[in-house]
Design a protein around this motif. Structure first.
Motif, PDB file in Angstrom:
ATOM      1  N   ASP A  74      -8.830 -57.855  -8.787  1.00 49.41           N
ATOM      2  CA  ASP A  74      -8.191 -59.077  -8.286  1.00 49.41           C
ATOM      3  C   ASP A  74      -6.681 -58.955  -8.350  1.00 49.41           C
ATOM      4  O   ASP A  74      -6.140 -58.290  -9.232  1.00 49.41           O
ATOM      5  CB  ASP A  74      -8.604 -60.294  -9.134  1.00 49.41           C
ATOM      6  N   GLU A 119     -11.285 -66.923  -6.542  1.00 51.03           N
ATOM      7  CA  GLU A 119     -12.478 -67.765  -6.630  1.00 51.03           C
ATOM      8  C   GLU A 119     -13.130 -67.653  -8.006  1.00 51.03           C
ATOM      9  O   GLU A 119     -13.062 -66.589  -8.646  1.00 51.03           O
ATOM     10  CB  GLU A 119     -13.493 -67.350  -5.566  1.00 51.03           C
ATOM     11  N   HIS A 164     -15.484 -66.637 -10.722  1.00 52.22           N
ATOM     12  CA  HIS A 164     -16.415 -65.523 -10.822  1.00 52.22           C
ATOM     13  C   HIS A 164     -16.372 -64.932 -12.228  1.00 52.22           C
ATOM     14  O   HIS A 164     -15.560 -65.353 -13.052  1.00 52.22           O
ATOM     15  CB  HIS A 164     -16.103 -64.438  -9.784  1.00 52.22           C
ATOM     16  N   ARG A 213     -15.531 -61.762 -14.522  1.00 48.99           N
ATOM     17  CA  ARG A 213     -14.693 -60.560 -14.554  1.00 48.99           C
ATOM     18  C   ARG A 213     -15.166 -59.662 -15.702  1.00 48.99           C
ATOM     19  O   ARG A 213     -15.662 -60.156 -16.700  1.00 48.99           O
ATOM     20  CB  ARG A 213     -13.237 -60.980 -14.787  1.00 48.99           C
ATOM     21  N   LYS A 240     -17.659 -57.695 -15.858  1.00 47.67           N
ATOM     22  CA  LYS A 240     -19.099 -57.886 -16.049  1.00 47.67           C
ATOM     23  C   LYS A 240     -19.716 -56.695 -16.791  1.00 47.67           C
ATOM     24  O   LYS A 240     -19.516 -55.553 -16.428  1.00 47.67           O
ATOM     25  CB  LYS A 240     -19.782 -58.075 -14.701  1.00 47.67           C
ATOM     26  N   ALA A 279     -15.639 -65.556 -17.516  1.00 43.48           N
ATOM     27  CA  ALA A 279     -15.581 -66.332 -16.283  1.00 43.48           C
ATOM     28  C   ALA A 279     -14.113 -66.660 -16.048  1.00 43.48           C
ATOM     29  O   ALA A 279     -13.380 -66.970 -16.986  1.00 43.48           O
ATOM     30  CB  ALA A 279     -16.400 -67.611 -16.419  1.00 43.48           C
ATOM     31  N   MET A 333     -11.066 -68.232 -12.970  1.00 42.19           N
ATOM     32  CA  MET A 333     -10.676 -68.780 -11.662  1.00 42.19           C
ATOM     33  C   MET A 333      -9.177 -69.044 -11.711  1.00 42.19           C
ATOM     34  O   MET A 333      -8.621 -69.359 -12.759  1.00 42.19           O
ATOM     35  CB  MET A 333     -11.444 -70.049 -11.325  1.00 42.19           C
TER      36      MET A 333
END
Length: 145
Positions: free
Chosen positions: A73, A106, A108, A110, A112, A119, A121
């Motif tokens: 991102d 958005e 989501h 990160r 993972k 989580a 945003m």
């Protein structure tokens, strides 16, 4: 560093520039639900999840200008935010989506499956200041390496 005498982290204080106090009140007060504290014609305090943030009228300084790559991102370099519980994060994400918020990043998950999975945003306030809201399923991983 935590305040071990009370068993909780002390609240932080952050002052940031905005182009309009009315727009800041609508965004932080009405949309995000941050109670307003003291104010003057040039600044206004908000209770940002137990922390004191202060919107200062300074139109020429407001907004973010650069990004860095983080897990794929383009994260705004200058940003602030808060770490919520997953339940609070989900509820706020739904509220912001319902309000038609335009996200810079958005909502989501990160990192993972990695240490520090979270989580996240990002969105901009009306003055272009970047705000990040994040949550950890396991709060103990907040500072994990």
């Amino acid at each position: 560093m935590t305040d071990t005498t009370q068993g909780a982290m002390p609240p932080f204080h952050l002052a940031f520039p905005v182009h309009s106090l009315a727009a800041a009140r609508a965004f932080y007060g009405d949309l995000l639900g941050c109670p307003e504290g003291r104010s003057s014609p040039e600044w206004v305090d908000f209770n940002f999840y137990g922390h004191q943030i202060v919107a200062h009228l300074s139109p020429d300084e407001a907004g973010h200008r650069a990004t860095n790559a983080v897990d794929g991102d383009a994260v705004p370099v200058r940003h602030f935010g808060v770490v919520l519980s997953m339940q609070q994060w989900d509820a706020l994400a739904d509220k912001l989506k319902g309000a038609g918020t335009k996200f810079v990043i958005e909502p989501h998950i990160r990192f993972k499956g990695e240490v520090g999975e979270q989580a996240t945003m990002f969105f901009l306030d009306p003055s272009g200041n970047a705000v990040e809201i994040k949550a950890f399923a396991n709060m103990a991983s907040l500072f994990a390496k």
